[in-house]
Design a protein around this motif. Structure first.
Motif, PDB file in Angstrom:
ATOM      1  N   LEU A   1       0.858  -1.185   0.000  1.00 55.07           N
ATOM      2  CA  LEU A   1       0.000   0.000   0.000  1.00 55.07           C
ATOM      3  C   LEU A   1       0.894   1.234   0.000  1.00 55.07           C
ATOM      4  O   LEU A   1       1.669   1.446   0.932  1.00 55.07           O
ATOM      5  N   ILE A   2       0.805   2.044  -1.051  1.00 57.08           N
ATOM      6  CA  ILE A   2       1.617   3.254  -1.159  1.00 57.08           C
ATOM      7  C   ILE A   2       0.696   4.461  -1.043  1.00 57.08           C
ATOM      8  O   ILE A   2      -0.123   4.718  -1.938  1.00 57.08           O
ATOM      9  N   SER A   3       0.785   5.176   0.072  1.00 55.93           N
ATOM     10  CA  SER A   3      -0.001   6.412   0.215  1.00 55.93           C
ATOM     11  C   SER A   3       0.919   7.590  -0.101  1.00 55.93           C
ATOM     12  O   SER A   3       1.960   7.763   0.529  1.00 55.93           O
ATOM     13  N   ILE A   4       0.523   8.377  -1.087  1.00 56.27           N
ATOM     14  CA  ILE A   4       1.371   9.432  -1.636  1.00 56.27           C
ATOM     15  C   ILE A   4       1.008  10.772  -1.013  1.00 56.27           C
ATOM     16  O   ILE A   4      -0.162  11.166  -0.976  1.00 56.27           O
ATOM     17  N   GLU A   5       2.016  11.461  -0.551  1.00 56.61           N
ATOM     18  CA  GLU A   5       1.831  12.764   0.091  1.00 56.61           C
ATOM     19  C   GLU A   5       1.214  13.774  -0.878  1.00 56.61           C
ATOM     20  O   GLU A   5       1.706  14.008  -1.977  1.00 56.61           O
ATOM     21  N   SER A   6       0.069  14.359  -0.471  1.00 55.62           N
ATOM     22  CA  SER A   6      -0.516  15.564  -1.098  1.00 55.62           C
ATOM     23  C   SER A   6      -0.718  15.449  -2.609  1.00 55.62           C
ATOM     24  O   SER A   6      -0.462  16.401  -3.344  1.00 55.62           O
ATOM     25  N   LEU A   7      -1.198  14.312  -3.079  1.00 60.54           N
ATOM     26  CA  LEU A   7      -1.379  14.141  -4.520  1.00 60.54           C
ATOM     27  C   LEU A   7      -2.838  14.386  -4.897  1.00 60.54           C
ATOM     28  O   LEU A   7      -3.673  13.484  -4.866  1.00 60.54           O
ATOM     29  N   SER A   8      -3.149  15.614  -5.271  1.00 51.62           N
ATOM     30  CA  SER A   8      -4.503  15.934  -5.728  1.00 51.62           C
ATOM     31  C   SER A   8      -4.796  15.192  -7.026  1.00 51.62           C
ATOM     32  O   SER A   8      -3.899  14.952  -7.838  1.00 51.62           O
ATOM     33  N   ALA A   9      -6.062  14.851  -7.244  1.00 52.33           N
ATOM     34  CA  ALA A   9      -6.434  14.161  -8.480  1.00 52.33           C
ATOM     35  C   ALA A   9      -6.060  14.991  -9.703  1.00 52.33           C
ATOM     36  O   ALA A   9      -5.610  14.455 -10.720  1.00 52.33           O
ATOM     37  N   ASP A  10      -6.222  16.310  -9.596  1.00 54.18           N
ATOM     38  CA  ASP A  10      -5.998  17.138 -10.784  1.00 54.18           C
ATOM     39  C   ASP A  10      -4.526  17.347 -11.126  1.00 54.18           C
ATOM     40  O   ASP A  10      -4.199  18.136 -12.010  1.00 54.18           O
ATOM     41  N   PHE A  11      -3.611  16.636 -10.447  1.00 55.09           N
ATOM     42  CA  PHE A  11      -2.216  16.612 -10.893  1.00 55.09           C
ATOM     43  C   PHE A  11      -2.022  15.611 -12.039  1.00 55.09           C
ATOM     44  O   PHE A  11      -1.033  15.685 -12.764  1.00 55.09           O
ATOM     45  N   MET A  12      -2.970  14.671 -12.177  1.00 58.26           N
ATOM     46  CA  MET A  12      -2.813  13.616 -13.167  1.00 58.26           C
ATOM     47  C   MET A  12      -3.478  13.986 -14.483  1.00 58.26           C
ATOM     48  O   MET A  12      -4.515  14.652 -14.513  1.00 58.26           O
ATOM     49  N   GLU A  13      -2.875  13.507 -15.573  1.00 60.48           N
ATOM     50  CA  GLU A  13      -3.425  13.755 -16.901  1.00 60.48           C
ATOM     51  C   GLU A  13      -4.809  13.134 -17.038  1.00 60.48           C
ATOM     52  O   GLU A  13      -5.669  13.661 -17.755  1.00 60.48           O
ATOM     53  N   HIS A  14      -5.047  12.028 -16.354  1.00 61.44           N
ATOM     54  CA  HIS A  14      -6.360  11.384 -16.408  1.00 61.44           C
ATOM     55  C   HIS A  14      -7.477  12.330 -15.954  1.00 61.44           C
ATOM     56  O   HIS A  14      -8.625  12.169 -16.362  1.00 61.44           O
ATOM     57  N   TYR A  15      -7.135  13.269 -15.100  1.00 64.09           N
ATOM     58  CA  TYR A  15      -8.140  14.206 -14.590  1.00 64.09           C
ATOM     59  C   TYR A  15      -8.058  15.564 -15.290  1.00 64.09           C
ATOM     60  O   TYR A  15      -8.631  16.545 -14.812  1.00 64.09           O
ATOM     61  N   GLY A  16      -7.313  15.627 -16.386  1.00 62.64           N
ATOM     62  CA  GLY A  16      -7.300  16.853 -17.175  1.00 62.64           C
ATOM     63  C   GLY A  16      -6.051  17.693 -17.069  1.00 62.64           C
ATOM     64  O   GLY A  16      -5.955  18.741 -17.716  1.00 62.64           O
ATOM     65  N   ASN A  17      -5.059  17.280 -16.259  1.00 57.15           N
ATOM     66  CA  ASN A  17      -3.840  18.076 -16.149  1.00 57.15           C
ATOM     67  C   ASN A  17      -3.028  17.963 -17.443  1.00 57.15           C
ATOM     68  O   ASN A  17      -2.888  16.876 -18.006  1.00 57.15           O
ATOM     69  N   THR A  18      -2.484  19.081 -17.906  1.00 58.51           N
ATOM     70  CA  THR A  18      -1.729  19.098 -19.163  1.00 58.51           C
ATOM     71  C   THR A  18      -0.227  19.297 -18.948  1.00 58.51           C
ATOM     72  O   THR A  18       0.523  19.460 -19.903  1.00 58.51           O
ATOM     73  N   GLN A  19       0.238  19.292 -17.685  1.00 60.08           N
ATOM     74  CA  GLN A  19       1.646  19.563 -17.394  1.00 60.08           C
ATOM     75  C   GLN A  19       2.541  18.337 -17.522  1.00 60.08           C
ATOM     76  O   GLN A  19       3.761  18.463 -17.480  1.00 60.08           O
ATOM     77  N   LYS A  20       1.932  17.154 -17.642  1.00 58.66           N
ATOM     78  CA  LYS A  20       2.672  15.896 -17.769  1.00 58.66           C
ATOM     79  C   LYS A  20       3.653  15.703 -16.601  1.00 58.66           C
ATOM     80  O   LYS A  20       4.836  15.428 -16.802  1.00 58.66           O
ATOM     81  N   ILE A  21       3.138  15.866 -15.393  1.00 56.73           N
ATOM     82  CA  ILE A  21       3.981  15.717 -14.203  1.00 56.73           C
ATOM     83  C   ILE A  21       3.787  14.364 -13.518  1.00 56.73           C
ATOM     84  O   ILE A  21       4.481  14.056 -12.550  1.00 56.73           O
ATOM     85  N   THR A  22       2.859  13.543 -14.024  1.00 50.61           N
ATOM     86  CA  THR A  22       2.683  12.189 -13.467  1.00 50.61           C
ATOM     87  C   THR A  22       2.677  11.149 -14.597  1.00 50.61           C
ATOM     88  O   THR A  22       1.744  10.343 -14.693  1.00 50.61           O
ATOM     89  N   PRO A  23       3.701  11.131 -15.437  1.00 54.19           N
ATOM     90  CA  PRO A  23       3.673  10.184 -16.569  1.00 54.19           C
ATOM     91  C   PRO A  23       3.599   8.729 -16.136  1.00 54.19           C
ATOM     92  O   PRO A  23       2.885   7.925 -16.757  1.00 54.19           O
ATOM     93  N   PHE A  24       4.317   8.366 -15.062  1.00 53.92           N
ATOM     94  CA  PHE A  24       4.287   6.968 -14.640  1.00 53.92           C
ATOM     95  C   PHE A  24       2.928   6.602 -14.050  1.00 53.92           C
ATOM     96  O   PHE A  24       2.351   5.559 -14.393  1.00 53.92           O
ATOM     97  N   LEU A  25       2.401   7.434 -13.145  1.00 58.47           N
ATOM     98  CA  LEU A  25       1.115   7.118 -12.523  1.00 58.47           C
ATOM     99  C   LEU A  25       0.001   7.068 -13.559  1.00 58.47           C
ATOM    100  O   LEU A  25      -0.911   6.233 -13.464  1.00 58.47           O
ATOM    101  N   ASP A  26       0.058   7.938 -14.559  1.00 56.90           N
ATOM    102  CA  ASP A  26      -0.959   7.888 -15.615  1.00 56.90           C
ATOM    103  C   ASP A  26      -0.863   6.593 -16.408  1.00 56.90           C
ATOM    104  O   ASP A  26      -1.884   5.991 -16.763  1.00 56.90           O
TER     105      ASP A  26
END
Length: 694
Positions: free
Chosen positions: A326-351
């Motif tokens: 179980l990996i709980s990630i510090e302060s990771l809002s959903a909108d950091f991920m491209e899946h939720y519409g973020n365009t900054q490409k800052i979570t390529p692995f998680l996406d």
């Protein structure tokens, strides 16, 4: 005479009101303040704010009043001078030489502080006693130092309030109290996050300039002193003013605004800090709306197929003894991920991982602190009023995810890159049967980079692999809960790992470096024999920010979560509303575990699952269901919002709640209000009665 002695208080009071006004104006225009105010609203905020500030300043004046009360020349005359000096020396020796003196009984540094204070007092008293011709100069020096310290506190508090508001969109609250307790981490965080040297130089310079100005305007008051009668009159006046201020604050602090920001801006931070310090737990039954206890429990337990607290969870399939990480990630809002519409490409692995996982697309964190996320994932219960259970004294021997795994023969551990004493994590996890792997377990050569919060996530990933390899050799399955640390202010990490330099100290860099570290972890894990027999749960502990227009802004609680296991978990998206507390019961369902459960979350794939979520601050308790958000608060307040659901334009397959429209009492859904009360009242009652223990 008396009126002239008030000049220092008047100057300091004016300074405090001016600085407080400036802070309030800055808050009006701060980007985090996402509401606008009309002229009369601004006028109301400024007036109430000035009244609050006046009362608070009066409550801080007794320290200065006592200073003036003891100003005297007669105490240096013989024999009084010898007696006082002798008494001070004896008191100093008592603290220094007596092993069990009253100060040492308090523990910590109390005795050292008392020793230093009395020592300084002896030095200055002796100088003024033996050098009467220099007495005025010494007294002026002490007066200037006193003014300087007062002004320094005023300026420093204003700067502190600004930075706290900048981080949380609030005045002081529970978090500020935590920051006072965990001084090492907090001071280190400040040192690494902000330009401390220029900032403190500016504070020091401003304080000196103001101190010189007020000193020059008021130093003549030290040439003669009021007599005993006049001093008693001054003291009596202060007692009256203090009484008025205490009564006044009890009224003005109850005046709430039409929005969270209005209430916070008109408030004064010091009373809020005091309230938070003295209310780390809130008695639900004293402060919140209640119904009949039996009715509340029946309402809450009706969501389960077996409507009792201790339920038998059974599966018609064989149990799967897979390893679980179980990996709980510090302060990771959903909108950091491209899946939720973020365009900054800052979570390529998680996406990319999400595309191969069971992904929960509409999941909400229970709170806005790490301890709330850990509580939700470990205890699987709704949040309760006040501080997280992890921070409370009665936090041991609970029914936890770890206890379920241990009952199945698993090796259970909590992994954390920092020192786990922080936020009481070590006490909680160790007290519930978890082994601890934290910074204390690292050898110097295993740390390539660290900041005040702990070793870099990449270093922790390597330590996690090392730990899991050792566990796998034992022949037992393992459950490891790893809490990341790098996505936290000051957002520093080793250079050369991602395309955002570590010294930029940006939130985006912190997110991207954590994503990079997780990719490294999975690359290492794939090379291990235990990998194919392992399930990975990846989830945020909470969002990056919780500030918004309302008490509980929905978009500030939405977090990403996924379950991944090659060849076992089929990729799919679960789009219904769910809570952080549902994740682990769902995992146990996927593993076909048979166990007796006291979890209050649900397996989302079981028949009868009710889409819902619990979101909360330390005092506002929210319940999301059927496109309503119901909030219960202290003083038995109830609010309800209609939630308008709309497609995310950048990621249309993900539904989001974007609008919260407050409903008037006649329009509220009374059934959902009763459900909300039932959930939080039942949870609070069971915790109080230790019915959620193992």
């Amino acid at each position: 005479m008396i009126s002239s002695k008030m000049k220092p208080f008047l100057y300091l009071g004016a300074l405090y009101l001016i600085i407080s006004l400036l802070v309030r104006v800055v808050f009006f225009f701060h980007p985090i303040t996402t509401v606008s105010f009309g002229f009369f609203e601004i006028l109301k905020i400024l007036i109430i704010g000035a009244i609050n500030d006046s009362f608070v300043f009066i409550l801080t004046c007794p320290f200065l009043a006592l200073y003036f009360l003891f100003l005297s020349d007669s105490k240096y005359q013989k024999p009084y001078g010898q007696i006082i000096l002798g008494a001070l020396v004896l008191f100093f020796l008592y603290i220094l030489l007596i092993p069990n003196n009253i100060f040492k009984q308090y523990g910590g540094s109390v005795a050292e502080i008392a020793l230093a204070f009395i020592g300084v007092k002896i030095i200055f008293f002796a100088l003024m006693f033996f050098l009467p011709e220099r007495r005025l100069k010494i007294r002026n020096t002490l007066y200037f130092i006193t003014l300087f310290l007062y002004i320094l506190l005023i300026v420093f508090n204003a700067v502190s309030e600004y930075f706290f508001y900048n981080e949380f969109g609030l005045r002081y609250n529970f978090i500020a109290v935590d920051y006072l307790i965990y001084t090492n981490e907090v001071i280190g965080n400040i040192m690494e996050s902000y330009p401390v040297v220029p900032l403190f130089l500016a504070i020091f310079t401003i304080t000196v300039l103001i101190s010189v100005f007020i000193y020059r305007k008021t130093k003549m008051e030290l040439l003669d002193f009021p007599n005993i009668k006049q001093k008693l009159m001054l003291l009596g006046a202060f007692f009256v003013l203090i009484g008025i201020s205490l009564f006044g604050l009890s009224l003005t602090t109850k005046i709430k605004g039409n929005s969270v920001f209005e209430g916070e801006i008109q408030a004064n931070g010091l009373p809020k800090f005091y309230w938070a310090f003295t209310h780390n737990e809130l008695d639900y039954f004293q402060f919140y709306p209640t119904i009949n206890q039996k009715t509340a429990e029946n309402n809450f337990l009706n969501q389960y197929p077996e409507p009792v607290l201790k339920r038998n969870i059974t599966s018609d399939q064989p149990e799967l003894k897979k390893n679980v990480v179980l990996i709980s990630i510090e302060s990771l809002s959903a909108d950091f991920m491209e899946h939720y519409g973020n365009t900054q490409k800052i979570t390529p692995f998680l996406d990319s991982l999400a595309d191969h996982s069971l992904m929960f697309t509409n999941l909400y964190a229970t709170g806005n602190r790490t301890v709330r996320g850990l509580e939700a994932l470990t205890l699987c219960i709704p949040p309760t009023a006040g501080e997280s259970i992890i921070k409370r004294e009665n936090n041991k021997n609970k029914f936890t995810t770890g206890s379920v795994f241990k009952s199945k023969g698993y090796d259970v551990k909590f992994l954390y890159g920092g020192y786990s004493y922080f936020d009481n994590m070590r006490d909680f996890f160790a007290g519930n049967g978890y082994g601890i792997v934290d910074r204390d377990n690292f050898k110097p050569e295993e740390i390539t980079f660290a900041n005040v919060w702990g070793v870099a996530d990449e270093d922790m990933a390597k330590k996690a692999i090392q730990t899991m390899n050792a566990e796998a050799k034992s022949g037992k399955p393992f459950f490891n809960h790893w809490m990341t640390v790098s996505n936290h202010r000051p957002f520093t990490y080793p250079d050369g790992k991602i395309d955002i330099p570590g010294d930029v100290k940006s939130r985006e860099g912190g997110v991207k470096y954590t994503d990079y570290s997780l990719r490294k972890f999975f690359e290492m894990a794939k090379k291990q024999d235990w990998y194919k027999n392992t399930v990975f749960v990846v989830i945020a502990d909470h969002c990056a920010s919780s500030a918004g227009d309302t008490e509980l802004p929905m978009d500030k609680y939405k977090i990403p979560a996924m379950i991944f296991s090659e060849g076992f978990i089929q990729p799919q998206k679960f789009t219904q509303t769910m809570s952080q507390i549902d994740v682990m019961p769902t995992l146990f369902g996927l593993l076909n575990f048979n166990y007796q459960s006291k979890f209050l979350g649900q397996d989302i794939f079981k028949k009868g699952f009710q889409p819902k979520a619990y979101i909360a601050t330390y005092q506002d308790l929210g319940f999301v269901k059927d496109n309503y958000l119901t909030i219960i608060s202290p003083l038995r307040k109830v609010k309800q919002y209609a939630l308008t659901q709309q497609k995310n334009k950048l990621s249309p397959e993900f539904n989001i709640y974007y609008d919260e429209k407050q409903l008037k009492t006649p329009d509220q859904n009374k059934k959902l209000i009763e459900e909300t009360i039932s959930a939080y009242q039942s949870t609070s009652y069971w915790l109080e009665k230790n019915q959620l223990n193992r």
